[in-house]
Design a protein around this motif. Structure first.
Motif, PDB file in Angstrom:
ATOM      1  N   ARG A  84       0.935   3.895  13.702  1.00  0.00           N
ATOM      2  CA  ARG A  84       1.714   2.964  12.902  1.00  0.00           C
ATOM      3  C   ARG A  84       1.222   2.447  11.766  1.00  0.00           C
ATOM      4  O   ARG A  84       1.656   2.313  10.746  1.00  0.00           O
ATOM      5  N   VAL A  85      -0.142   2.120  11.695  1.00  0.00           N
ATOM      6  CA  VAL A  85      -0.969   1.665  10.519  1.00  0.00           C
ATOM      7  C   VAL A  85      -1.053   2.836   9.726  1.00  0.00           C
ATOM      8  O   VAL A  85      -0.851   2.722   8.274  1.00  0.00           O
ATOM      9  N   GLN A  86      -1.350   4.023  10.341  1.00  0.00           N
ATOM     10  CA  GLN A  86      -1.511   5.234   9.463  1.00  0.00           C
ATOM     11  C   GLN A  86       0.031   5.506   8.237  1.00  0.00           C
ATOM     12  O   GLN A  86      -0.068   5.757   7.443  1.00  0.00           O
ATOM     13  N   GLU A  91       3.268   5.225   3.613  1.00  0.00           N
ATOM     14  CA  GLU A  91       4.089   4.681   2.934  1.00  0.00           C
ATOM     15  C   GLU A  91       3.809   3.670   1.701  1.00  0.00           C
ATOM     16  O   GLU A  91       4.377   3.764   0.813  1.00  0.00           O
ATOM     17  N   LEU A  92       2.853   2.828   2.109  1.00  0.00           N
ATOM     18  CA  LEU A  92       2.242   1.957   1.112  1.00  0.00           C
ATOM     19  C   LEU A  92       1.667   2.714  -0.149  1.00  0.00           C
ATOM     20  O   LEU A  92       1.979   2.371  -1.538  1.00  0.00           O
ATOM     21  N   HIS A  93       0.907   3.831   0.114  1.00  0.00           N
ATOM     22  CA  HIS A  93       0.473   4.704  -1.030  1.00  0.00           C
ATOM     23  C   HIS A  93       1.680   5.445  -1.779  1.00  0.00           C
ATOM     24  O   HIS A  93       1.421   5.213  -3.044  1.00  0.00           O
ATOM     25  N   ARG A  94       2.621   5.830  -1.115  1.00  0.00           N
ATOM     26  CA  ARG A  94       3.666   6.410  -2.040  1.00  0.00           C
ATOM     27  C   ARG A  94       4.522   5.091  -2.716  1.00  0.00           C
ATOM     28  O   ARG A  94       4.715   5.469  -3.645  1.00  0.00           O
ATOM     29  N   GLU A  95       4.440   3.977  -2.236  1.00  0.00           N
ATOM     30  CA  GLU A  95       5.080   2.987  -2.855  1.00  0.00           C
ATOM     31  C   GLU A  95       4.529   2.524  -4.348  1.00  0.00           C
ATOM     32  O   GLU A  95       4.915   2.278  -5.251  1.00  0.00           O
ATOM     33  N   ARG A  96       3.003   2.624  -3.895  1.00  0.00           N
ATOM     34  CA  ARG A  96       2.189   2.022  -4.967  1.00  0.00           C
ATOM     35  C   ARG A  96       2.417   3.119  -6.283  1.00  0.00           C
ATOM     36  O   ARG A  96       2.052   2.909  -7.383  1.00  0.00           O
ATOM     37  N   ALA A  97       2.371   4.380  -5.543  1.00  0.00           N
ATOM     38  CA  ALA A  97       2.519   5.438  -6.753  1.00  0.00           C
ATOM     39  C   ALA A  97       3.846   5.408  -7.349  1.00  0.00           C
ATOM     40  O   ALA A  97       3.781   5.544  -8.862  1.00  0.00           O
ATOM     41  N   ALA A  98       4.639   5.072  -6.735  1.00  0.00           N
ATOM     42  CA  ALA A  98       6.004   4.871  -7.386  1.00  0.00           C
ATOM     43  C   ALA A  98       6.215   3.720  -8.348  1.00  0.00           C
ATOM     44  O   ALA A  98       6.543   3.935  -9.296  1.00  0.00           O
TER      45      ALA A  98
END
Length: 153
Positions: A84-86, A91-98
């Motif tokens: 779940r952490v992974q 998801e956090l990485h995708r959101e930061r990029a967006a």
């Protein structure tokens, strides 16, 4: 207080090295035991821990039923939490990029809006960006007032 960073690779390595699950805690009149699955023979019970209930100075240190349940469930819980952490880190990485992309687009749009406003009206008409002033709107109003019919040129 900030949470220190987790070494997820080290946690995963410990989980991978531990006796396979599921784990179970059992007891009889004389002994407490904890079992997992044999590491090389799937389905075969493998004793992880054995502790006498009486006649030793350590018998009182066996975990309570709630603690034993927590320990045995950790075998499934830790890998599930790591997964779940992974998933959340991805998801956090995708959101930061967006988010970064959105900020860049906003900054580019603001740059071009500033250039357009400068082409439409002098600085003393536009003014500076502030809570009470939008130079873009001031430039548009100036352009509207500068046309013969008060509308777009």
């Amino acid at each position: 207080m900030p949470i220190p960073p987790l070494d997820l690779d080290a946690i995963q390595a410990r989980a991978d090295a531990a006796t396979p699950g599921p784990w179970r805690a059992t007891d009889d009149d004389d002994t407490w035991r904890m079992h997992g699955t044999h590491p090389r023979i799937p389905g075969m019970k493998w004793q992880i821990l054995k502790a006498p209930k009486a006649n030793t100075p350590y018998a009182e240190y066996w975990p309570s039923p709630a603690d034993a349940e927590f320990i045995v469930q950790a075998r499934q819980d830790v890998p599930a939490l790591l997964a779940r952490v992974q998933e959340l880190e991805t998801e956090l990485h995708r959101e930061r990029a967006a988010h970064s992309s959105t900020i860049d687009e906003r900054d580019r749009a603001a740059h071009y809006a500033d250039r357009l406003a400068a082409a439409l009206a002098p600085i003393d008409v536009r003014g500076e960006h502030s809570i009470g002033n939008c130079p873009w709107m001031a430039a548009l109003n100036y352009a509207d007032e500068s046309t013969p019919d008060g509308g777009p040129q």
